[in-house]
Design an enzyme around this catalytic site. Structure first.
Site, PDB file in Angstrom:
ATOM      1  N   ASP A   1      -4.736  -5.885  -7.910  1.00 10.35           N
ATOM      2  CA  ASP A   1      -4.900  -5.504  -6.659  1.00 10.35           C
ATOM      3  C   ASP A   1      -5.386  -3.874  -7.037  1.00 10.35           C
ATOM      4  O   ASP A   1      -5.133  -3.418  -8.168  1.00 10.35           O
ATOM      5  CB  ASP A   1      -3.638  -5.656  -6.157  1.00 10.35           C
ATOM      6  CG  ASP A   1      -4.272  -5.470  -4.406  1.00 10.35           C
ATOM      7  OD1 ASP A   1      -5.283  -5.039  -4.097  1.00 10.35           O
ATOM      8  OD2 ASP A   1      -3.292  -6.094  -3.545  1.00 10.35           O
TER       9      ASP A   1
ATOM     10  N   HIS B   1       0.974  -1.363  -0.042  1.00 13.60           N
ATOM     11  CA  HIS B   1       0.048  -0.021  -0.135  1.00 13.60           C
ATOM     12  C   HIS B   1       0.827   1.313  -0.071  1.00 13.60           C
ATOM     13  O   HIS B   1       0.339   2.235  -0.563  1.00 13.60           O
ATOM     14  CB  HIS B   1      -0.948  -0.055   1.289  1.00 13.60           C
ATOM     15  CG  HIS B   1      -1.948  -0.999   1.328  1.00 13.60           C
ATOM     16  ND1 HIS B   1      -1.829  -2.260   1.676  1.00 13.60           N
ATOM     17  CD2 HIS B   1      -3.422  -0.833   0.754  1.00 13.60           C
ATOM     18  CE1 HIS B   1      -2.939  -3.057   1.572  1.00 13.60           C
ATOM     19  NE2 HIS B   1      -3.871  -2.368   0.920  1.00 13.60           N
TER      20      HIS B   1
END
Length: 427
Positions: A323, A250
């Site tokens: 993702d 992230h």
């Protein structure tokens, strides 16, 4: 990643795969040819081709995207929607761009209560009358539970894995899938197929079934069966494996130094097991594996990994999803428009949560019109998405969720007993 949490020329016919169970000559637990054939023999093939034939180029490009839409109802006016899509409501965004699906999150205002979620999913489907939507959720249970507290609080993967009983993974997935389906959600971004071999992993950890691929693989396979028992699609993640990282994708770009033989032994088995159970989708990881692809690109943008390993060697012809494209791990090297184009060129079919939707959509559309992405390559991805919808009964007509039924099913005594059973057997 959200969700949490690679090859041949675009549109070209891939070369024949090596014998089943071989990845670059190294043994894996890949499915047999018959299992692979069964996975590609999707019901409703003629319907898929009929739908594909009547789609415009813009329709096809829209199918490649699964954005986040903001608000608690399909007709909720939101400044976020206006800023990101040029229209005020989720329904208008769906009608304008005709995406293949949407993904729901509490932070986007999508999850308030059972009747609200049912009304939202029904309203979104109504806005897409030609081709029903994939409505996704990131409901792994445990640490990642986007539908909490509406759904039954099931143990996370590590707890289930500690029981050593794959049948419990199947039961848990069936409970979760049944509850999601009652809400109008037809695709779960689960199970996690990563093998958490690095105890310092900051992003996977208890989200994985364990640290032994021989024990994780049957758990993943059983979970896929459980989701299918419930009648919804499932997604194994994060390919080619996010288990040996000490960086969170992230916020950064993890690098994993596994050799091909290590990958075959440590990372591949759960994904091969999922493919053997006809997993609907596999999500890519924003990780670099330089010994599998020396380019320095994350797997999400890697043709040697997504087309070479996943498609040609493991034999997967279902939907490959990125993702979340708003994660730092995939945005370090290229702009948001080029990331979307490069992902499709690498072998991706579904572009999840692009941070700048118009830029990504425009870049892919321009790439198709210029021939950078061939028409054959575009059709290949759209066909996979339509096959997924057909296989889960979504192509003929949009499902309509019943709020009363959802309230009866969610957090039922029967479902809570499954959670209690797993917790009692956990070690």
């Amino acid at each position: 990643m959200v969700a949490g949490c690679a090859g041949t020329g675009a549109g070209a016919t891939p070369p024949a795969r090596q014998a089943a169970g071989q990845v670059n000559g190294t043994a894996t637990t890949a499915p047999s040819p018959s299992a692979t054939s069964a996975a590609s023999a999707t019901p409703g093939a003629s319907k898929v081709e009929a739908v594909l034939a009547r789609m415009s180029v813009e329709d096809k490009v829209g199918q490649l995207f699964m954005p986040v839409l903001y608000g608690s109802a399909a007709d909720t006016v939101s400044g976020e929607n206006q800023a990101r899509f040029g229209v005020g409501t989720p329904a208008k965004a769906v009608a304008r761009y005709r995406p293949g699906g949407v993904i729901l999150f509490p932070w986007a205002g999508n999850v308030k209560n059972v009747r609200q979620v049912v009304a939202l999913t029904n309203g979104l489907q109504k806005a897409s009358p030609e081709i029903p939507l994939l409505v996704g959720a990131d409901q792994e249970n445990g640490r990642v539970s986007r539908m909490a507290p509406l759904v039954t609080e099931m143990p996370g993967a590590s707890v289930i894995g500690s029981t050593g009983d794959p049948s419990l993974a199947r039961k848990a997935a069936k409970v979760t899938g049944t509850e999601l389906r009652a809400l109008g959600i037809n695709l779960d971004f689960a199970p996690v197929a990563d093998v958490n071999i690095n105890p310092r992993n900051p992003v996977i950890g208890p989200r994985a079934y364990g640290s032994d691929p021989k024990k994780v693989a049957p758990m993943v396979a059983a979970a896929v069966q459980g989701f299918h028992d419930a009648g919804i699609a499932s997604t194994a993640k994060h390919f080619p494996g996010h288990g040996d990282t000490n960086v969170d994708s992230h916020s950064g770009l993890p690098v994993i130094q596994h050799s091909l033989s290590q990958w075959n032994k440590l990372d591949a088995p759960p994904f091969a097991a999922a493919i053997g159970k006809n997993i609907d989708a596999i999500m890519s990881a924003h990780v670099v594996m330089p010994k599998l692809d020396p380019s320095g690109d994350p797997a999400t943008l890697s043709k040697p990994i997504l087309t070479g390993l996943l498609r040609e060697k493991l034999g997967f012809d279902g939907v490959v999803s990125t993702d979340a494209l708003d994660m730092a791990g995939v945005r370090k090297k290229y702009g948001d428009g080029q990331v979307a184009v490069r992902a499709i060129q690498a072998g991706v079919d579904l572009l999840l949560m692009p941070p700048d939707f118009p830029k990504a959509y425009g870049a892919v559309l321009a790439a198709v019109k210029s021939g950078k992405i061939s028409t054959a390559r575009l059709d290949q991805s759209v066909r996979r998405l339509l096959k997924l919808k057909a296989a889960r009964g979504l192509l003929d007509r949009a499902p309509v969720a019943d709020p009363a039924e959802a309230e009866r099913v969610l957090r039922s005594a029967e479902h809570r007993k499954v959670a209690q059973l797993i917790n009692a057997r956990a070690r």
